[in-house]
Design a protein around this motif. Structure first.
Motif, PDB file in Angstrom:
ATOM      1  N   GLN B 751     -31.963  37.120   3.661  1.00 38.91           N
ATOM      2  CA  GLN B 751     -32.653  35.963   3.085  1.00 38.91           C
ATOM      3  C   GLN B 751     -34.148  35.979   3.394  1.00 38.91           C
ATOM      4  N   TRP B 752     -34.497  36.472   4.584  1.00 41.97           N
ATOM      5  CA  TRP B 752     -35.879  36.382   5.034  1.00 41.97           C
ATOM      6  C   TRP B 752     -36.564  37.738   5.055  1.00 41.97           C
ATOM      7  N   GLY B 753     -37.755  37.787   4.467  1.00 42.48           N
ATOM      8  CA  GLY B 753     -38.652  38.908   4.706  1.00 42.48           C
ATOM      9  C   GLY B 753     -39.531  38.502   5.864  1.00 42.48           C
ATOM     10  N   THR B 788     -43.122  25.742   8.376  1.00 36.93           N
ATOM     11  CA  THR B 788     -44.093  25.138   7.476  1.00 36.93           C
ATOM     12  C   THR B 788     -43.825  25.655   6.069  1.00 36.93           C
ATOM     13  N   GLN B 789     -44.830  25.625   5.220  1.00 35.79           N
ATOM     14  CA  GLN B 789     -44.651  26.054   3.832  1.00 35.79           C
ATOM     15  C   GLN B 789     -45.726  27.048   3.447  1.00 35.79           C
ATOM     16  N   TRP B 790     -45.367  27.969   2.592  1.00 32.16           N
ATOM     17  CA  TRP B 790     -46.371  28.842   1.970  1.00 32.16           C
ATOM     18  C   TRP B 790     -46.095  28.838   0.476  1.00 32.16           C
ATOM     19  N   GLN B 791     -47.060  28.365  -0.286  1.00 34.44           N
ATOM     20  CA  GLN B 791     -46.929  28.288  -1.753  1.00 34.44           C
ATOM     21  C   GLN B 791     -45.630  27.598  -2.164  1.00 34.44           C
ATOM     22  N   GLY B 792     -45.257  26.564  -1.422  1.00 34.36           N
ATOM     23  CA  GLY B 792     -44.072  25.800  -1.801  1.00 34.36           C
ATOM     24  C   GLY B 792     -42.776  26.352  -1.246  1.00 34.36           C
ATOM     25  N   TYR B 793     -42.831  27.480  -0.537  1.00 35.69           N
ATOM     26  CA  TYR B 793     -41.623  28.068   0.053  1.00 35.69           C
ATOM     27  C   TYR B 793     -41.670  27.891   1.573  1.00 35.69           C
ATOM     28  N   THR B 794     -40.478  27.786   2.166  1.00 37.78           N
ATOM     29  CA  THR B 794     -40.405  27.666   3.619  1.00 37.78           C
ATOM     30  C   THR B 794     -40.999  28.901   4.284  1.00 37.78           C
ATOM     31  N   ALA B 795     -41.793  28.673   5.322  1.00 40.62           N
ATOM     32  CA  ALA B 795     -42.310  29.786   6.116  1.00 40.62           C
ATOM     33  C   ALA B 795     -42.110  29.436   7.575  1.00 40.62           C
ATOM     34  N   ARG B 796     -41.691  30.424   8.355  1.00 43.11           N
ATOM     35  CA  ARG B 796     -41.487  30.194   9.783  1.00 43.11           C
ATOM     36  C   ARG B 796     -42.436  31.090  10.569  1.00 43.11           C
ATOM     37  N   LEU B 797     -43.218  30.457  11.474  1.00 43.82           N
ATOM     38  CA  LEU B 797     -44.188  31.193  12.279  1.00 43.82           C
ATOM     39  C   LEU B 797     -43.663  31.273  13.710  1.00 43.82           C
ATOM     40  N   PHE B 798     -43.604  32.479  14.233  1.00 49.37           N
ATOM     41  CA  PHE B 798     -43.114  32.687  15.598  1.00 49.37           C
ATOM     42  C   PHE B 798     -44.202  33.377  16.399  1.00 49.37           C
ATOM     43  N   ARG B 799     -44.545  32.838  17.556  1.00 52.87           N
ATOM     44  CA  ARG B 799     -45.534  33.501  18.405  1.00 52.87           C
ATOM     45  C   ARG B 799     -44.769  34.401  19.383  1.00 52.87           C
ATOM     46  N   ILE B 800     -44.402  35.558  18.919  1.00 54.95           N
ATOM     47  CA  ILE B 800     -43.703  36.511  19.777  1.00 54.95           C
ATOM     48  C   ILE B 800     -44.338  37.879  19.584  1.00 54.95           C
ATOM     49  N   SER B 801     -44.150  38.756  20.558  1.00 55.01           N
ATOM     50  CA  SER B 801     -44.846  40.036  20.507  1.00 55.01           C
ATOM     51  C   SER B 801     -43.952  41.155  21.026  1.00 55.01           C
ATOM     52  N   PHE B 802     -43.854  42.192  20.245  1.00 53.94           N
ATOM     53  CA  PHE B 802     -43.120  43.382  20.684  1.00 53.94           C
ATOM     54  C   PHE B 802     -44.117  44.480  21.050  1.00 53.94           C
ATOM     55  N   ALA B 811     -41.887  34.660   8.795  1.00 51.90           N
ATOM     56  CA  ALA B 811     -40.769  34.905   7.879  1.00 51.90           C
ATOM     57  C   ALA B 811     -40.873  33.985   6.676  1.00 51.90           C
ATOM     58  N   VAL B 812     -40.714  34.562   5.488  1.00 50.38           N
ATOM     59  CA  VAL B 812     -40.654  33.778   4.244  1.00 50.38           C
ATOM     60  C   VAL B 812     -39.469  34.314   3.440  1.00 50.38           C
ATOM     61  N   PRO B 813     -38.963  33.561   2.453  1.00 51.48           N
ATOM     62  CA  PRO B 813     -37.829  34.063   1.681  1.00 51.48           C
ATOM     63  C   PRO B 813     -38.140  35.431   1.054  1.00 51.48           C
ATOM     64  N   ALA B 814     -37.144  36.297   1.042  1.00 50.97           N
ATOM     65  CA  ALA B 814     -37.346  37.684   0.604  1.00 50.97           C
ATOM     66  C   ALA B 814     -37.863  37.783  -0.826  1.00 50.97           C
ATOM     67  N   ASP B 815     -37.487  36.834  -1.673  1.00 49.32           N
ATOM     68  CA  ASP B 815     -37.937  36.877  -3.071  1.00 49.32           C
ATOM     69  C   ASP B 815     -39.461  36.881  -3.193  1.00 49.32           C
ATOM     70  N   ILE B 816     -40.133  36.195  -2.275  1.00 45.93           N
ATOM     71  CA  ILE B 816     -41.586  36.098  -2.384  1.00 45.93           C
ATOM     72  C   ILE B 816     -42.276  36.890  -1.276  1.00 45.93           C
ATOM     73  N   ALA B 819     -45.162  39.117  -2.298  1.00 44.50           N
ATOM     74  CA  ALA B 819     -46.384  38.359  -2.585  1.00 44.50           C
ATOM     75  C   ALA B 819     -47.060  37.930  -1.286  1.00 44.50           C
ATOM     76  N   PHE B 820     -46.260  37.517  -0.330  1.00 44.98           N
ATOM     77  CA  PHE B 820     -46.823  37.061   0.940  1.00 44.98           C
ATOM     78  C   PHE B 820     -47.478  38.223   1.691  1.00 44.98           C
ATOM     79  N   TRP B 821     -46.823  39.372   1.641  1.00 48.11           N
ATOM     80  CA  TRP B 821     -47.353  40.592   2.287  1.00 48.11           C
ATOM     81  C   TRP B 821     -48.739  40.927   1.713  1.00 48.11           C
ATOM     82  N   GLN B 822     -48.834  40.867   0.379  1.00 43.68           N
ATOM     83  CA  GLN B 822     -50.131  41.159  -0.270  1.00 43.68           C
ATOM     84  C   GLN B 822     -51.177  40.129   0.160  1.00 43.68           C
ATOM     85  N   ALA B 823     -50.742  38.872   0.275  1.00 43.44           N
ATOM     86  CA  ALA B 823     -51.685  37.824   0.687  1.00 43.44           C
ATOM     87  C   ALA B 823     -52.166  38.088   2.108  1.00 43.44           C
ATOM     88  N   ALA B 824     -51.263  38.548   2.981  1.00 42.10           N
ATOM     89  CA  ALA B 824     -51.643  38.835   4.365  1.00 42.10           C
ATOM     90  C   ALA B 824     -52.628  39.997   4.418  1.00 42.10           C
TER      91      ALA B 824
END
Lengths: 102, 992, 187
Positions: B751-753, B788-802, B811-816, B819-824
């Motif tokens: 579900q999540w990219g 939170t939201q990105w362009q109307g879709y749920t977005a989850r921000l995690f402050r973690i580091s590997f 994380a945002v829904p895989a369908d978008i 688009a989110f990757w390009q925006a980043a």
């Protein structure tokens, strides 16, 4: 080979992943159990390896994803039924009756 | 082909071949012609060819013995180029088509002058067990250098193909109420009875058409010819919904009504006639509630000297070639029989103009008068002469003499084809049963869902076969059908017991394919190989491609005689699938090469492909290993560039493949408490926590972070490698141990990219992507989570580091996600945002001392990886009891340590063994531990670094050790040990 | 502007005719992009209550919860477990409350609808189950050439396939391969 899933019905064995004999329940929550306790030894290590009627855990991994306990005769491969793992230990008495009837 | 070539042995009428369609083909590069409907065997016999191949051991000239799948001798190769060379086709089963090219096998030099025939001259030196006894001389070296190469050259059946099988195969799931194995008249009769009762019926017939011997034997049914009667029965079965599968061999019977069958769809057709996109063969996995074995019977020969000469043939085979193909295999025919059945064949040959002499082994045989047939009673064939083809037959017994003959037919009795009836183990009695009356093995007692019909039951006459078919139909709930009247019935009787004739010796063959003789069986018995299984292995009788279909019963009958036991006591060897050979490709079906298993792809896979990524497989996933930029010399160059860019400014990587599990319910926190070693009840909403899972045996299973998204709502991440295993483990624990916990969970991996932004500029980039969210160190602190939201879709921000950097996962829904990757990428452009792959990630996590699957290999405890403090002593969890096993606190246990190469440019080889001396010996007595992960270049240390597990790890910090790789020529690499946390040990960067 | 949804079936999955070109297509396939899919899974002992809640909120009659008692917009994937289409996760969560888990799977699952005269022959290559025994409206969690897949029978010769998104490209490729002999028309 076919395995009966209580939810899905008769299914081919390739949909299932076996785990091994279901011969002892997980010991009840305690907190200070020791590795050498009989209950843990039985749960983790002791297997009777019976020739005949057995109860085995199978995961219906390409299906409803339920863990089931399959009643199988290791001499004939005959699968005579199965129980949801979630009900199996609670129905232990029932399971014993079932085995006695075989 | 318009020109008609002569076919000297073809009669001008008869047979069920299509004489309007001549077919031209080659055998050993010579051109021949047959007719549509011919097998290679019948077409070559029509052309007067007698020699088909050379035997396995003695390289004796061999012809045709049978006319069907039992054929042991006439194995040929079909050659369509090196990749498509197909050995070991039985000439009797291979249907000819225009342009077919075939070759004989197993000879050096021309077929009629095989150089290996020298073996035959020495055959008395090659008895059973010869190889076992002889090649002790000279020891193993002599075996490898001398004997084995010679034997390998001499032995073997055919040449294997030299390249990947170019054909396409399909696997088909076929279902039926009842499977009927065998489409002879008995199988069809049973099928009709069942189909008429409304059952779904599948009939598998291994020959090219339904009907079996009824098609051509000459018997009539209610006045109709066999072919006409069969044709209308087939129409009726199909009209009732039955499926008829010709060219389909049921090769195996498995538990619970599962059957394996192979349908040959292409091999009888020219390339042009094969429908595009269709499979060469179909593997039908048949699931049936009931089965009818109507597998027929296979005739057996008798052991006498020279019984393997070309031109010596089973009587039924000679009759088949005559009746089915209109080919007369000889003009002066001797027919050696032990029962009345031989007379039907004799009559047919006589009617076809042959001069026939019957040698009837029985002195008390009833008088039969057939025009032009001479009968000699009480005699047996003692010796067949003629190396390349029978010329003369000596007979002996009540009288003796010699006959000129160009064919010798042998009717030694019938063996019901019981193979399939004993494949399965799901009934107690599965071995065939010997019927001393019939002198044959018949099927064991069958269970309710099984029936047998026809000659497999031991029935001999067609009328008896039809009666068994009706009984089989009745047993399985079929409708009663009127049986036809059989006219012109062929004579039948029980055979006289004669397995080998007096004086049969080392030229009296039982198993033609393995060159096992009457004498070999006696020798085996004499040397103590009295079990039928031992005799089989010692003499090789019953092995190889035909599995002794014509030989087994005779062999064990002779073993019984030699050991003074009953045949029933000796029993049979175990019949196992496959009944006849099948190509391995047909079992693989679609799943080969790149289609062996599915691939899983991230939503930005296409972007990565377009941007220079080289992928590596991580489980089923394809993950970018590194991105090649202009100027990169190799993969390490790319990975180091990506690492430097990330550590220096900003990197971005795709972490969509991490396992993600959504957990909901009032008992969710309790469930996590029981799964993880550490405590979860105090985790506030909006926070993530690192967790460690053990297996129940106390060893480390997996690690990851879980975030609390709501009061009763958690979001777990797992390693990519263990995602499925963790989900399965959670299901097992919940369902088998704690079914009352009020919790439910679902995999949301797909579900999540998700991407990670890492590096000193990660926060600035994140702020640009989410301008309305406070991502400051206070607003989103280390281990903080914001939904939170990105362009109307749920977005989850995690402050973690590997990676060890200041980092965020979003994380945002895989369908978008694309688009989110390009925006980043756009947002990060001002900081030269750099995509990094697994290789750079590996460098960074090794520098940071983070573990992955390479370290969590199922052998390490919490302490071993330095996470022993992550245990909440106040609760029970999976693996707690066992984690207290004494061995885990052994000070000698290997624990994690960091290794640094002695100087830049030195390599450390992964999997190397760690020692404290460069002098050796380098073995288990001196080893300290082993290397698990290597970064071939760490920008931080300007040289190779590694993670390893060694004894007394902490004591070695700062000291020199040696890594030795036994698989790389024992190269010795000098390294220095230190803490595995090379980079930012106090977490100042990740907390910044 | 709303971001473009990415086709999960891969570059080879293109509209038009594939495989055998002669005659009418044996198989027709279409993929619904942007479909709202929510997975619900009842907490232990709450399956019947959850079904009642779904019925009250959306009018879905899911009977006693057997795989055969489904609806086109409520496909049974396991005991007390469904894929619901057409309602967003917030609406569904509000309906089921604490009785069940509800998660968005709109991106997580791909739904392919396949139909056509060769559908039984095609599915015989991919699915181990006997189609003849499925009533219309039945769902079966099984596999598509060993990829986890839930089949839903819409009509006599029409099926919905639900597969995980990351597997969709392999499913697409294998569906193209398996249907080539029948001729495949992708909408």
């Amino acid at each position: 080979m076919l395995i009966f899933c209580p939810h899905c019905g008769m299914r081919p064995s390739e949909e299932f992943t076996p785990k091994g004999l279901a011969e002892a329940p997980r010991p009840a929550l305690g907190g200070d159990d020791r590795p050498e306790d009989d209950a843990w030894q039985d749960y983790l290590h002791t297997r009777t390896n019976k020739a005949g009627q057995t109860n085995e855990y199978f995961h219906h991994s390409l299906g409803c994803r339920r863990w089931i306990v399959v009643h199988r005769n290791t001499l004939t491969h005959e699968v005579t039924g199965s129980t949801m793992a979630s009900e199996f230990w609670q129905n232990q008495q029932q399971a014993q009756d079932w085995e006695a009837g075989q | 082909m318009s020109a008609r070539l002569p076919q000297p042995n073809r009669l001008d009428h008869g047979g069920i071949i299509n004489r309007d369609r001549p077919v031209t083909f080659t055998f050993d590069r010579r051109v021949y012609q047959g007719f549509e409907g011919d097998s290679l065997a019948s077409a070559l016999l029509a052309n007067g060819v007698k020699l088909f191949g050379r035997s396995f051991k003695y390289h004796r000239p061999r012809g045709i013995l049978g006319a069907g799948p039992e054929e042991p001798n006439a194995l040929v190769e079909v050659d369509r180029g090196p990749a498509d060379r197909d050995p070991n086709h039985r000439a009797t089963m291979l249907e000819i088509y225009e342009g077919l090219e075939t070759f004989s096998q197993n000879h050096i030099g021309p077929l009629n002058m095989d150089l290996m025939e020298v073996n035959d001259l020495f055959s008395r030196f090659l008895p059973a067990g010869f190889y076992y006894k002889t090649f002790f001389f000279g020891g193993l070296q002599a075996w490898y250098r001398l004997y084995e190469p010679i034997i390998r050259r001499a032995a073997g059946l055919g040449r294997p193909p030299l390249a990947a099988d170019p054909h396409h195969y399909d696997k088909i799931y076929t279902h039926a109420d009842t499977l009927v194995v065998g489409g002879g008249i008995a199988g069809l009769t049973t099928a009709l009875s069942l189909a008429k009762a409304g059952q779904s019926v599948v009939v598998c017939e291994e020959r090219d058409r339904m009907g079996g011997s009824a098609l051509w034997q000459g018997e009539t049914f209610n006045g109709e010819t066999g072919a006409a009667y069969i044709a209308h029965m087939c129409r009726e079965i199909e009209a009732a919904g039955g499926r008829l599968l010709p060219r389909t061999t049921v090769f195996g019977v498995y538990d619970a009504g599962t059957f394996g069958a192979v349908e040959r769809c292409h091999d009888h057709l020219t390339k042009a006639d094969r429908a595009p996109h269709t499979a060469r063969m179909k593997y039908h996995r048949i699931q049936a509630k009931a089965v009818v074995y109507a597998t027929g019977a296979i005739e057996r020969s008798v052991g006498f000297n020279g019984n393997d000469r070309p031109g010596v043939m089973l009587a039924s085979a000679g009759h088949t070639f005559l009746g089915k193909y209109g080919v007369r295999v000889g003009e002066r025919v001797s027919l050696f029989t032990t029962h009345d059945g031989g007379y039907g064949t004799a009559a047919a040959f006589s009617a076809a103009g042959a001069e026939v002499t019957v040698l009837d082994a029985r002195t008390d045989a009833a008088d039969v008068s057939i025009d032009g047939v001479r009968v000699i009673k009480g005699v047996y064939a003692g010796q067949a002469h003629g190396r390349m083809g029978v010329r003369r037959v000596d007979y002996d017994g009540a009288s003796s003499g010699s006959l000129d003959a160009d064919a010798l037919l042998v009717a030694g009795g019938w063996n019901p084809a019981v193979h399939l009836t004993s494949h399965t183990t799901d009934r107690r009695q599965s071995k065939p049963v010997y019927d001393a009356e019939l002198l044959a093995f018949v099927p064991p007692e069958l269970v309710d869902q099984e029936a047998a019909a026809g000659s497999v039951t031991g029935a001999m006459s067609t009328a008896d076969c039809l009666a068994t078919a009706q009984a089989a139909g009745k047993k399985l709930g079929g409708k009663k059908i009127e049986l036809p009247t059989v006219d012109q019935a062929l004579p039948v009787s029980k055979p006289m017991e004669m397995w080998a004739v007096p004086g049969a010796g080392d030229a009296a063959f039982l198993d033609m394919q393995n060159d096992a003789t009457v004498k070999d069986v006696k020798l085996a018995a004499q040397e103590g190989f009295k079990s039928v299984e031992h005799m089989k292995r010692y003499t090789t009788l019953g092995m190889a491609t035909d599995q002794g279909k014509t030989a087994n019963v005779t062999g064990l009958a002779l073993l019984a005689a030699a050991t003074g036991r009953d045949i029933a006591q000796v029993g049979t060897t175990t019949f196992r699938p496959p009944y006849t050979p099948i190509p391995i490709g047909v079992l693989a079906g679609h799943h080969r090469q790149r289609d062996y298993a599915p691939f899983r792809y991230s939503p930005v896979h296409a972007w990565a492909e377009d941007n220079g990524a080289t992928f590596m497989e991580a489980g089923l996933w394809m993950r970018p290993a590194y991105y090649t930029a202009p100027g990169d010399k190799d993969w390490l160059d790319s990975a180091v560039r990506e690492t430097r860019a990330t550590r220096g400014s900003l990197g971005i990587t795709d972490v969509s493949t991490l396992g993600k599990i959504d957990i909901q319910g009032p008992d969710a926190a309790e469930f996590l408490n029981r799964l993880y070693t550490n405590g979860w009840k105090t985790l506030p909403v909006g926070k993530a926590r690192y967790g460690l899972m053990l297996r129940e045996d106390g060893l480390v299973f997996d690690d990851g972070t879980t975030s609390r998204l709501g009061e009763n709502h958690y979001y777990m991440t797992t390693t990519t490698a263990h995602a499925a295993a963790v989900m399965t483990h959670m299901e097992f624990m919940h369902q088998s141990a704690w079914p009352d916990l009020a919790v439910a969970f679902a995999s949301v991996t797909d579900q999540w990219g998700a991407l990670a932004l890492a590096g000193p500029n990660a926060r600035a980039c994140l702020a640009k992507l989410f301008p309305e969210v406070d991502v400051s160190n206070d607003g989103l602190p280390f281990m903080g989570v914001i939904e939170t939201q990105w362009q109307g879709y749920t977005a989850r921000l995690f402050r973690i580091s590997f990676s060890g950097e200041l980092a965020y996962e979003v994380a945002v829904p895989a369908d978008i996600f694309d688009a989110f990757w390009q925006a980043a990428l756009q947002a990060g452009a001002e900081w030269k945002i750099t995509p990094y792959g697994l290789e750079a990630l590996n460098i960074m996590r090794i520098e940071k001392g983070h573990v992955t699957g390479a370290e969590l290999d199922g052998r390490v405890s919490m302490d071993d990886v330095g996470l022993g403090k992550m245990v909440s002593s106040k609760k029970d969890f999976v693996g707690r009891a066992m984690s207290e096993r004494e061995a885990f606190s052994d000070p000698d246990r290997a624990k994690m340590v960091g290794l640094v190469a002695a100087k830049p440019g030195d390599k450390i080889i992964g999997g190397g063994i760690v020692f404290d001396s460069a002098e050796g010996p380098f073995d288990y007595t001196t080893m300290l531990g082993y290397v698990t992960s290597v970064a071939q270049y760490s920008p931080l240390k300007d040289r190779a670094i590694a993670l390893a597990f060694i004894k007394n790890a902490a004591d070695w910090h700062g000291k020199t050790l040696y890594v030795v790789s036994h698989v790389h020529g024992k190269s010795i690499m000098e390294v220095r040990a230190e803490s595995p946390h090379f980079y930012d040990p106090n977490n100042e960067k990740v907390m910044a | 502007m709303s971001p473009v949804l990415k086709n999960p079936l891969g570059a080879k999955w293109t509209a038009g005719r594939h495989g055998k070109a002669e005659g009418g297509p044996g198989v027709l396939a279409s993929h619904t992009a942007g479909l709202t899919i929510v997975e619900v899974a009842a907490l232990p002992g709450q399956a019947q209550a959850m079904r009642a809640a779904l019925k009250a909120a959306f009018g879905m009659d899911l009977g006693a919860g057997s795989p055969a008692e489904g609806a086109e917009n409520a496909v049974c994937t396991g005991p007390g477990q469904y894929l619901l289409t057409g309602h967003d996760v917030a609406t569904v969560k509000a309906a089921v409350g604490d009785l069940a888990l509800a998660v968005d799977q709109s991106s997580g699952r791909v739904r392919l609808t396949i139909s056509g005269p060769a559908i039984a022959a095609l599915l015989a290559k991919t699915c181990p189950l006997d189609l003849a025994t499925w009533p219309v409206g039945a769902a079966h969690a099984s596999h598509f050439l060993h990829i986890a897949c839930t089949y839903f029978r819409r009509g006599d010769a029409e099926f919905d396939l639900y597969v995980g998104r990351s597997f969709a490209q392999s499913v697409g490729k294998w569906l193209l391969d398996a249907s080539a002999e029948f001729g495949l028309e992708i909408a």
